[in-house]
Enzyme design. Sequence first.
Site, PDB file in Angstrom:
ATOM      1  N   HIS A   1      -0.441   3.439  -3.809  1.00 45.88           N
ATOM      2  CA  HIS A   1       0.428   3.250  -4.972  1.00 45.88           C
ATOM      3  C   HIS A   1      -0.231   2.238  -5.900  1.00 45.88           C
ATOM      4  CE1 HIS A   1       3.948   4.730  -2.331  1.00 45.88           C
ATOM      5  NE2 HIS A   1       3.480   5.719  -3.085  1.00 45.88           N
ATOM      6  N   ALA A   2      -0.376   2.619  -7.152  1.00 43.79           N
ATOM      7  CA  ALA A   2      -1.251   1.913  -8.077  1.00 43.79           C
ATOM      8  C   ALA A   2      -0.858   0.459  -8.300  1.00 43.79           C
ATOM      9  CB  ALA A   2      -1.271   2.664  -9.410  1.00 43.79           C
ATOM     10  N   ARG A   3       0.426   0.171  -8.344  1.00 40.49           N
ATOM     11  CA  ARG A   3       0.889  -1.159  -8.730  1.00 40.49           C
ATOM     12  C   ARG A   3       0.780  -2.188  -7.609  1.00 40.49           C
ATOM     13  NH1 ARG A   3       7.154   0.883  -9.384  1.00 40.49           N
ATOM     14  NH2 ARG A   3       7.604   1.376  -7.211  1.00 40.49           N
ATOM     15  N   GLU A   4       0.408  -1.754  -6.414  1.00 41.28           N
ATOM     16  CA  GLU A   4       0.430  -2.637  -5.246  1.00 41.28           C
ATOM     17  C   GLU A   4      -0.910  -3.341  -5.097  1.00 41.28           C
ATOM     18  OE1 GLU A   4       1.762  -0.014  -2.122  1.00 41.28           O
ATOM     19  OE2 GLU A   4       3.608   0.472  -3.212  1.00 41.28           O
TER      20      GLU A   4
ATOM     21  N   ARG B   1       3.267   3.593 -10.449  1.00 41.55           N
ATOM     22  CA  ARG B   1       3.177   3.843  -9.004  1.00 41.55           C
ATOM     23  C   ARG B   1       2.298   5.052  -8.645  1.00 41.55           C
ATOM     24  NH1 ARG B   1       6.796   3.675  -4.149  1.00 41.55           N
ATOM     25  NH2 ARG B   1       6.867   5.744  -3.198  1.00 41.55           N
TER      26      ARG B   1
ATOM     27  N   ARG C   1       3.958  11.093  -0.875  1.00 37.23           N
ATOM     28  CA  ARG C   1       4.969  12.116  -0.563  1.00 37.23           C
ATOM     29  C   ARG C   1       4.323  13.506  -0.619  1.00 37.23           C
ATOM     30  NH1 ARG C   1       6.757   7.849   0.209  1.00 37.23           N
ATOM     31  NH2 ARG C   1       8.830   7.006  -0.247  1.00 37.23           N
TER      32      ARG C   1
ATOM     33  N   HIS D   1       0.214  -1.020   2.073  1.00 38.10           N
ATOM     34  CA  HIS D   1       1.075  -1.044   0.890  1.00 38.10           C
ATOM     35  C   HIS D   1       1.615  -2.462   0.671  1.00 38.10           C
ATOM     36  CE1 HIS D   1       1.742   3.408   0.269  1.00 38.10           C
ATOM     37  NE2 HIS D   1       1.254   3.416   1.514  1.00 38.10           N
TER      38      HIS D   1
ATOM     39  N   TYR E   1       5.562  -4.004  -1.008  1.00 41.96           N
ATOM     40  CA  TYR E   1       5.755  -5.321  -0.443  1.00 41.96           C
ATOM     41  C   TYR E   1       6.865  -5.238   0.603  1.00 41.96           C
ATOM     42  CZ  TYR E   1       9.764  -5.182  -3.663  1.00 41.96           C
ATOM     43  OH  TYR E   1      10.922  -4.800  -4.333  1.00 41.96           O
TER      44      TYR E   1
ATOM     45  N   GLU F   1       3.435  -2.880   5.104  1.00 49.61           N
ATOM     46  CA  GLU F   1       3.928  -3.414   3.840  1.00 49.61           C
ATOM     47  C   GLU F   1       3.585  -4.898   3.842  1.00 49.61           C
ATOM     48  OE1 GLU F   1       5.222  -1.843   1.344  1.00 49.61           O
ATOM     49  OE2 GLU F   1       5.687   0.124   2.185  1.00 49.61           O
TER      50      GLU F   1
END
Length: 797
Positions: free
Chosen positions: A215-218, A273, A289, A341, A343, A417
Amino acid sequence: MRPSSLGLPLIITLAGLTTSIASAQPIEINEIPKIDLLNFSPAQPYQDHMVIRVRTNSQAQLDALLNLTESVWSERTGVGLLDVQVQATDLPKLKELGISHEVLIADLQAHSDDSWNQVIAQERIDRKRLENIDNQTQRGVSVHDDTFFANYKQLADINAYYNNIAAIRPDLASMADVGNSIQNNDIFALTISGPDAPGNARADRPVILWHGATHAREWVSPMTVAYLASKFVDSYDSDQRVQDMLDTARIVIVPVTNPDGYLYTWSNERFWRKNRRNNGGSFGVDINRNWGYEWGGQGASTDPFDDTYRGASAFSEPETTTIRDLALSYGDDLVAHIDYHTYSQLILWPFGYADGVITPEPDRTFFDNLATDLSNEILSFSGVFYNPIQSIDLYAASGDSSDWFYGELGAKSLTFELRPESGGFEGFDPPPSVILPTAQENFEAAKLFVERTTRPITLATDVVSTIEANIPTPVSLSVTNGIATQDPASVTMFWRMGTNGAYSSSTMNNLGGGNYSANLPATPCNSTIQYYFQAGSTTGDSVSLPIGAGSSPISALAQEFNVVFEDDMESNNGWTVGAASDTASTGIWNRMNPQSTDAQPEDDHTPTGTDCWITDGNAGTGLGDRDIDGGATTLTSPSLDAIFAGDEAELVYWRWYSNNAGASPNEDSMLVEISNDSGFSWVTLETVTENAGAWVEKRFRIADTILPTDQMRIRFVASDLINGSIVEAGVDDLRIESVGCPDVADADINGDGLLNFFDISAFLTAFGNNEQIADFNNDGVWNFFDISAFLTVFSQG
């Protein structure tokens, strides 16, 4: 079902992975757009947006909520608690739906701007530091660089960092281009493994696959896996445990699974994301997914505008097919997998695709134990708790990577996470200062993960390199089940006197809970004893520690330890509290019987004693009531004489240190310093950061740090410099020991107090093994003169 063959394009793409690592070179990397951070004005897409925590009580409420949601920040979506991004103007609509909320980020744009400013501030610091360093080769010749993790990095920097690892250590690491994203950006993989050995070819070793930035924002995710990559390689030559892992396994790391999305979070939308597929009116597929095992079920959306959009079909996205094909290329060698990942600090194990799904035994117990042990490993290292749970216990999410790796391939798969925790609230953009401690604690967990998923059982011991001469030495061994179950009757210690000859064996005592003990036999002073352990599983596997068994045993030198000074702290023998630089307002050192809290001990260390030096020691009315606050508090010893103990004098003490509680844990330390001029000048002995939650013995050869004199002093400076940190410290049982063997040659070789045939036999055995004790004239050569010198001393009694 696994495909029976791989297509030609895949064979070409993965060719680099089958090349010998020893002959590998850094690969050509296509130029990637890079932002000049100091001259870039980020977009402002989050005006009037906020992040809230809500609780829905029904599917109808959840559906209505999602219609108002800009983005779901929780990893999984379901009825119950959720963190969501909404427009502030939609809050009245939530009230109409009967959905209460808690504000986590009141102004998301301001929050994003503040986070960006922290990145820029750190960038300025980094550039200032690197002004005189050639950064084209990643700061010179170092494989691992902690300063790289002082800030978030753009994709080009991450790829270059990995390429640098392969360039510096081609014997251990190989970089390969394994596929492309939807926008044709390269996806890379770094393979790490020790050199080929007879009967142990690298290509035959089990494979563990880790990947970040799904996921890009992580942003914490790709930084963490980059740390794992360089730290494993960098530790190979200095950490026997890591060397054993890499000599028996292959670790494959994909730095950034979603390069298009990651680039987009730097240039356009920080909290994007998905990948960047053009759906025709919307963009992006959630590639977690899109995996083929139970694709299209619960927790995955059919709406292309939704953050959890599953895609048009299973494996519709090149990002997922790239990782899938990479995994399949290893065949049955692929044994384990982690998808990193952020958070919430969770360790999730499969399955999670539908409500009520049950992971079959014995895997359910294996996953539960593994996740719990990984959580405990992190907790013991940093004091940070990661909750180990089955994925479905969070929410249902179909089509994720962990379910596919386990359900389709049978690999032991987890989803991590990472920091921060869900309360705080920092979400996807914690300050850069979070990166390094997150990576460090996960390196500890990663080492245990490799052992537990590639070995039948795992052995661990506290290595004893120096033992007390002429008395039996107890040693302990911990045996943990991995992919098999230990056979307690098989646990054996092997030992021999000297460095040559056959080993004797002793069946170890089973103490229960996977713990075993045995005694090394009494060893003459200045003699070496070598030992190793072996244990088997109920399925017939055999594991040794060290991994080389008798060819690379643990060596221990027998020495005499004589205490020349000892203080059990039961009375004050001249210790002083306070220094001119002290500013602490509470938690001042005092000598007392400590009162138990979650941060300080119930008892002192002395078995027959009561008191120790402790930072206050009273429990107070709460955990933070009597701990150190406001700065430093200093404890200084009386003047100590180390000359009498000789050049091999050792300082020994027991200490307690805790800093793993409060709002800002693990951000303080205790400085231990030593002086040889009665405190006029000081040299650092150690900086304590570990949170053992127990009394820990520390031993230092004084001459390794400073010249021993008769004016030695030791001081302990415990500090609370960070608001919200709980700091407690203690000191007990300090002593100075002389370590060595008598200068005068002693013919009582076996140390039994008698001179007889057995001493002659022991001498001849030691002489044949070139042991130090048989170099009787101390000239470094074993010859006739040693025999003559021994017989002379023996005849003189």
